[in-house]
Scaffold this active site. Structure first.
Site, mmCIF file in Angstrom:
data_model
loop_
_atom_site.group_PDB
_atom_site.id
_atom_site.type_symbol
_atom_site.label_atom_id
_atom_site.label_comp_id
_atom_site.label_asym_id
_atom_site.label_seq_id
_atom_site.Cartn_x
_atom_site.Cartn_y
_atom_site.Cartn_z
ATOM 1 N N PHE A 317 -27.106 -5.009 -18.534
ATOM 2 C CA PHE A 317 -27.310 -3.815 -18.868
ATOM 3 C C PHE A 317 -26.746 -3.321 -19.994
ATOM 4 C CE2 PHE A 317 -27.940 -2.002 -13.985
ATOM 5 C CZ PHE A 317 -29.032 -2.915 -13.913
ATOM 6 N N GLU A 318 -27.567 -2.456 -20.777
ATOM 7 C CA GLU A 318 -27.109 -2.174 -22.383
ATOM 8 C C GLU A 318 -27.285 -0.834 -22.579
ATOM 9 O OE1 GLU A 318 -28.377 -4.871 -25.202
ATOM 10 O OE2 GLU A 318 -28.117 -6.635 -24.221
#
Length: 531
Positions: A317-318
């Protein structure tokens, strides 16, 4: 992780829409950027962080105007522009910058930065070569969190033109042509390799192409112990509905059939390798804001795992996938829905598949080690709410976590346990960042809320496989220095670690594809070091 998005055309400007410059073909070299000197007096042609970027007078290197970026404590004040490029072509991106910790680069490729320019303008330059099917590139300039205002002028992207491809939809809706069963039977997997063994982790570009080229699953060398399929992405940011669509033939001419892909996965597993679906990446923002999204995440990820016969899940997750709400100050007891729901979803998946389920995570330093200084929005709400936002997820899943490989790249300076800032690109950065994970640290300086250390067998160092793979590439000699220090306490330079960890699990690379592009230098160095 970053990958270049396929987009539109090439040279000779005709229109600017939301930072995407539409171009007409040309047969000669020229300037690709629209308004690289900001002489229009506004940000026309650029896509910039709102509220922190503006065009000013009185600070120009040439002409009358320049870009001013004021990161403060809530962002990097980034401006970027996407242009059409020609495949298999060399380009040069340069900028004149003034200030501290100013960065330029190309998304998914080369980047560079300066710690300070001494009050004068300094030129930064990066070069890159496009891939066989690449028709667009996104270049950027930004500062760093909590740093003073920086200035940029005379930005330039030069190179030859190329053909004008058919337009690509800006935001295509993923499709699932063959819906799998609603409640599939979990796929049994063999036991995980012994935690004491060293491991090489790599991301395999499975749903897209970029300048590194496509690699078939069967052609991944046996050195790679964990193969993360990049990427599963949501149908929308908050849907929780994850889809994995393999790279189409038009984009990846060498792509194998689904049957061949599955057979190659089974062959890898027979060799003791683990094949995971990686969720997220740069373009796959996932926010589980509701329990409905949580449940959709569990169901859709399960279908992907069972459809392809995978061993587990990697969380990458970014961007804005994870952040902390006001009042959410204790990583041990999170209250923000996107965090609470992700933890619940991962625990559900672990319970569904049992002890053989492989769970890995690949957060950026901003979401982990920055938590030593800042956590969430802070007492006054002035900080970036994403700071340290992975810590409650890691902590809640530490008993189920197979590997954590923080991305030691695409990062600004991060304070280590020595209370000094460390900068990516050398052994010192990897030593300091890894020492924090294996020693533990007080979150936001609060000694009553200490993030406990992880086991060495749970930690790998995340790196770009080559200089084209990401901002912050580290030479293999420097990688080995970091490993010497962390596993044997030899050659640590000016940093004193808080222990020695011979069981450090290994290395992660972005990516298998980029390593092949670099003649397998990363893999060969790993094999040589660990035998």
């Amino acid at each position: 992780m970053r990958h270049l998005v396929a987009a539109t055309a090439t040279l000779a400007c005709t229109a600017v829409l939301g930072g995407l410059v539409a171009l007409a073909p040309t047969a000669h070299a020229g300037e690709f950027l629209a308004d690289g000197g900001f002489e229009s007096g506004n940000l026309s042609g650029w896509s910039c962080d709102p509220g922190t970027t503006q065009v000013v007078t009185g600070q120009a290197r040439s002409g009358s105007h320049a870009l001013a970026g004021s990161p403060g404590g809530t962002g990097t004040a980034q401006c970027k522009q996407t242009v059409g490029v020609a495949p298999n072509t060399a380009y040069t991106f340069s900028a004149q910058v003034k200030g501290s910790y100013v960065y330029i680069g190309v998304d998914g490729g080369a980047g560079t930065w300066t710690p300070g320019t001494g009050g004068a303008y300094q030129q930064l330059t990066v070069s890159f070569t496009t891939g066989a099917n690449q028709t667009s590139a996104t270049v950027y300039v930004h500062g760093w969190y909590a740093q003073p205002t920086y200035y940029a002028d005379d930005l330039s992207l030069t190179g030859p033109g190329g053909p004008t491809p058919s337009p690509t939809p800006t935001d295509p809706t993923p499709t699932d042509p063959t819906p799998p069963p609603t409640d599939p039977t979990p796929t049994p997997t063999p036991a995980d390799p012994a935690p004491s063994s060293h491991a090489l982790v790599g991301y395999l570009h499975s749903s897209f192409a970029n300048g590194s080229g496509y690699v078939r699953m069967a052609d991944v060398p046996a050195s790679w112990d964990y193969i993360d399929l990049a990427f599963g992405e949501p149908t929308s940011t908050t849907s929780g509905d994850i889809r994995f669509d393999r790279c189409p033939v038009a984009e990846c001419p060498a792509v194998e059939s689904d049957a061949e892909f599955k057979a190659a996965i089974r062959a890898k597993q027979a060799q003791g390798k683990k094949v995971l679906i990686s969720i997220g990446g740069q373009n796959g923002q996932v926010q589980l804001t509701t329990t409905a999204a949580r449940d959709a995440f569990v169901g859709s990820v399960s279908r992907i795992i069972d459809t392809w016969g995978l061993d587990g899940l990697d969380i990458d997750f970014e961007g804005h996938s994870l952040s902390l709400g006001a009042g959410d100050t204790d990583f041990r007891n999170p209250t923000t829905p996107v965090v609470v729901n992700l933890i619940s979803a991962l625990k559900t998946l672990k319970a569904r598949y049992g002890s053989a389920f492989v769970l890995t995570m690949a957060p950026e330093t901003f979401f982990v080690q920055l938590g030593y200084q800042f956590y969430g929005p802070g007492p006054n709400g002035a900080q970036d709410p994403r700071a340290g936002a992975y810590l409650p997820v890691i902590h809640a899943l530490r008993a189920d976590l197979t590997l954590l490989h923080v991305q030691d790249y695409n990062s600004g300076p991060i304070m280590g346990l020595d209370n000094q800032y460390h900068q990516m690109g050398g052994a010192d950065f990897h030593i300091a960042m890894t020492d924090m994970l294996l020693t533990g640290f007080p979150v936001a300086g609060n000694t009553s809320r200490v993030f406990p250390p992880l086991a060495p067998s749970q930690v790998a160092i995340g790196l770009p496989a080559g200089s084209n793979a990401g901002n912050g590439w580290t030479s293999q000699a420097e990688v080995n220095k970091a490993l010497d220090c962390l596993t044997r306490k030899v050659g640590c330079g000016g940093y004193t670690t808080h222990g020695t960890w011979p069981a450090l699990r290994g290395l992660m690379a972005w990516s298998v594809n980029w390593d092949k592009f670099g003649n397998w230098e990363f893999q060969r160095n790993f094999d040589g070091y660990f035998g």
